[in-house]
Every structure is written in C-alpha cells, then in structure tokens.
Design a protein around this motif. Structure first.
Motif, PDB file in Angstrom:
ATOM      1  N   MET A  76      45.730  68.786  66.126  1.00  0.00           N
ATOM      2  CA  MET A  76      45.023  67.796  64.495  1.00  0.00           C
ATOM      3  C   MET A  76      46.193  67.339  63.984  1.00  0.00           C
ATOM      4  N   PHE A 113      47.218  63.949  64.930  1.00  0.00           N
ATOM      5  CA  PHE A 113      46.107  62.267  64.947  1.00  0.00           C
ATOM      6  C   PHE A 113      46.284  61.705  63.282  1.00  0.00           C
ATOM      7  N   ALA A 147      48.794  59.500  63.007  1.00  0.00           N
ATOM      8  CA  ALA A 147      49.308  58.617  63.570  1.00  0.00           C
ATOM      9  C   ALA A 147      47.862  57.810  62.805  1.00  0.00           C
ATOM     10  N   PHE A 148      46.372  58.043  62.357  1.00  0.00           N
ATOM     11  CA  PHE A 148      46.100  57.386  61.662  1.00  0.00           C
ATOM     12  C   PHE A 148      46.454  56.252  60.153  1.00  0.00           C
ATOM     13  N   TRP A 183      46.710  68.553  55.305  1.00  0.00           N
ATOM     14  CA  TRP A 183      46.668  66.946  55.785  1.00  0.00           C
ATOM     15  C   TRP A 183      46.723  65.696  54.980  1.00  0.00           C
TER      16      TRP A 183
END
Length: 120
Positions: free
Chosen positions: A1, A4, A7-8, A59
């Motif tokens: 996760m 992601f 990358a985003f 995150w």
C-alpha cells in the motif's frame, strides 16, 4: 500500500511541477523552478511539523512528503539552471537565484517549525 501512496503523490507532484514551470519559467529567470522549490519546502516544513505532533499518519508522509514533494521539487533542474547562468556569465543572477532559493526555503521552514512548536 505504501507504494501506491508514493506513486500517486509522485504523479500529482510531477504534473504540478510541469504546469508551474512551463507557465512561469522564462529565458531570463527560472521563476517556475523557484516557485516549486520554495513552496515544496514550505509544504514539507508543514508536513514535518504535523508529523512531530501526530506521528501515526504514515500515509500522509508517503503521499505528500515522499511522493508529492519528492517529484514536485527539483534540485537537479535548479542545479542545471544555475550552471547555465554561470556559463552565460550571468554571475549576479546565478548568485541571487542560488541565495534566494536557499534563503527563502530555509527561512519559511524554520518559521513553520517554530510557530507550530515542532522546534523551540
């Protein structure tokens, strides 16, 4: 996760850098690069202050710090533009660009960290 989020954030950061740089850079002065590096430093300063006060939001660091800021700011372009100014014998402009880029970034990050209590 984690991949992601990085990358985003990188996708959004690189697109934002392209838009700002292509709109604000000129043959005479790389305002776009100055804007992205300064604002990216400010954003990263805010993120560091938030992480110190709320370390469990991993995150956010992945998305904004590593992903977005990592692709939004650009030390390599800053270096290339400075060298081009020096090769063109625009020594004053190269000095002002280098000094202002570092000074603005460090100043605002310091202010953010002091105002948020992240450092005293």
């Amino acid at each position: 996760m984690a991949f992601f989020f990085v990358a985003f954030g990188g996708l959004i950061g690189s697109i934002a850098r392209y838009i700002i740089s292509s709109h604000w850079n000129s043959k005479k002065y790389p305002f776009g690069t100055f804007i992205v590096n300064s604002s990216g430093s400010i954003l990263l300063g805010i993120l560091v202050a938030l992480r110190i006060n709320n370390p469990e939001n991993d995150w956010v660091s992945l998305l904004v710090g590593i992903g977005f800021c990592g692709s939004f700011t650009t030390f390599s372009t800053f270096s290339k533009e400075t060298i081009e100014m020096l090769f063109s014998k625009n020594y004053k402009q190269a000095f002002l660009y280098t000094f202002s880029s570092f000074a603005v970034s460090i100043f605002f990050v310091s202010i953010i960290l002091v105002l948020t209590g992240a450092i005293s």
